[in-house]
Design an enzyme around this catalytic site. Sequence first.
Site, short mmCIF file in Angstrom:
data_model
loop_
_atom_site.label_atom_id
_atom_site.label_comp_id
_atom_site.label_asym_id
_atom_site.label_seq_id
_atom_site.Cartn_x
_atom_site.Cartn_y
_atom_site.Cartn_z
N GLU A 8 0.83 -1.22 0.00
CA GLU A 8 0.00 0.00 0.00
C GLU A 8 0.86 1.26 0.00
O GLU A 8 2.06 1.20 0.30
CB GLU A 8 -0.92 0.01 1.22
CG GLU A 8 -0.16 -0.03 2.53
CD GLU A 8 -0.91 0.61 3.68
OE1 GLU A 8 -1.32 1.77 3.53
OE2 GLU A 8 -1.06 -0.04 4.72
N ASP A 123 -11.39 -0.73 5.96
CA ASP A 123 -10.55 -1.93 5.77
C ASP A 123 -11.33 -3.20 6.10
O ASP A 123 -11.20 -4.22 5.41
CB ASP A 123 -9.31 -1.87 6.67
CG ASP A 123 -8.35 -0.76 6.27
OD1 ASP A 123 -8.59 -0.11 5.25
OD2 ASP A 123 -7.36 -0.56 7.01
N LYS A 140 -3.61 -2.02 14.19
CA LYS A 140 -2.82 -0.98 14.83
C LYS A 140 -3.15 -0.88 16.32
O LYS A 140 -4.31 -0.93 16.71
CB LYS A 140 -3.06 0.36 14.13
CG LYS A 140 -2.27 0.45 12.84
CD LYS A 140 -2.67 1.63 12.02
CE LYS A 140 -4.08 1.46 11.56
NZ LYS A 140 -4.52 2.53 10.67
N1 PSU Z 1 -0.55 0.66 9.16
C1 PSU Z 1 0.55 1.41 9.38
N2 PSU Z 1 0.51 2.72 9.03
C2 PSU Z 1 -0.57 3.24 8.36
C3 PSU Z 1 -1.70 2.42 8.09
C4 PSU Z 1 -1.63 1.14 8.53
O1 PSU Z 1 1.57 0.91 9.90
O2 PSU Z 1 -0.53 4.40 8.01
C5 PSU Z 1 -2.85 2.97 7.27
C6 PSU Z 1 -3.39 1.85 6.36
O3 PSU Z 1 -3.34 2.34 5.04
C7 PSU Z 1 -4.80 1.64 6.81
C8 PSU Z 1 -5.15 3.01 7.26
O4 PSU Z 1 -5.63 1.18 5.80
O5 PSU Z 1 -3.98 3.42 7.99
C9 PSU Z 1 -6.39 3.02 8.12
O6 PSU Z 1 -6.85 4.31 8.23
P1 PSU Z 1 -8.28 4.60 8.85
O7 PSU Z 1 -8.13 4.26 10.30
O8 PSU Z 1 -8.51 6.07 8.61
O9 PSU Z 1 -9.26 3.74 8.13
#
Ligand code: PSU
Length: 285
Positions: A8, A123, A140
């Site tokens: 990604e 996701d 995370k």
């Molecule tokens: N994992 C990491 N760093 C990131 C992300 C995931 O180590 O920046 C990113 C991924 O692209 C994931 C996104 O899909 O954060 C999720 O964001 P949100 O919580 O806004 O859906």
Amino acid sequence: MKRVVALESTVIAHGLPQGINFETALNMERAVKENGGIPKTIGILDGRIIVGVNEEEMRRLGTGRNVLKVGTAEISYATAMKRDAATTVSATMAIAKLNGISVFATGGIGGVHRGVDWDVSQDIIELSRTRMIVISAGVKSILDVPKTLEFLETFGVTIVGYKTDCFPFFHCSKSPYKINLTIDSPEEAVMILKEKERLGIEGGLLVANPIPEMDSMDYDELRALIESALKAAVKEGISGKTLTPYLLGKLALLSGGKTLDANISLLINNAALGGLIAANSGEEL
Ligand code: PSU
Ligand code: MN
């Protein structure tokens, strides 16, 4: 696509600070290659979807000022408006699927946020409808892990621990959360995905791959840092798409860079396993 591992670009553009983001992205590609896979980092430039950005394009995603962060829902906006955009886990999966790619390595997937009223990542929805092996170091650690696990279950996502029965806590290899299902080799991940295909069962196979022990942070120390970062986010009224980048940045600051080192280590480790899985995927995957 044979031996291909999707990567990604949100982690480059929005997840890691400038200076190390570009280098980490290249090191992830290298880790995939060293293990027998073919890396394809996915991103959008001037509205064009690129599967396998080159170095210059990667640099642009990492340093550009107006790079959008897109989930599946926002891909069409970026392409219609001819924008530069980094793809999150959901968007990367959607594009990988369109291109016949079945293996994808990331850091940690998104999920159910803590500290805010209601914020659940796209996701999970994409994982529920796209048949693909997704390698991640759990979810995370800034998230509500038990609620995220419940959501993943509700949405029919298969979760297996790679050589572990403990759901890893992103920056930390251990957590109090258990996984029922474990695999011990890359071949087993491939076998499970092929069964999904044979049986016509949709949805992702989330391979939870713990950060290497030597780079793992202490669980209690990490929890305390996360509490502080969450408090700061609430105080500053951060929400929506900026929440994840904000929290990751704040954690890095509060930990004196320790979370950043851990994040880089787990990204490389996941890319390496992605390479191994893809190398073992044979003709059909
Ligand atoms: N994992 C990491 N760093 C990131 C992300 C995931 O180590 O920046 C990113 C991924 O692209 C994931 C996104 O899909 O954060 C999720 O964001 P949100 O919580 O806004 O859906
Ligand atoms: Mn969100």
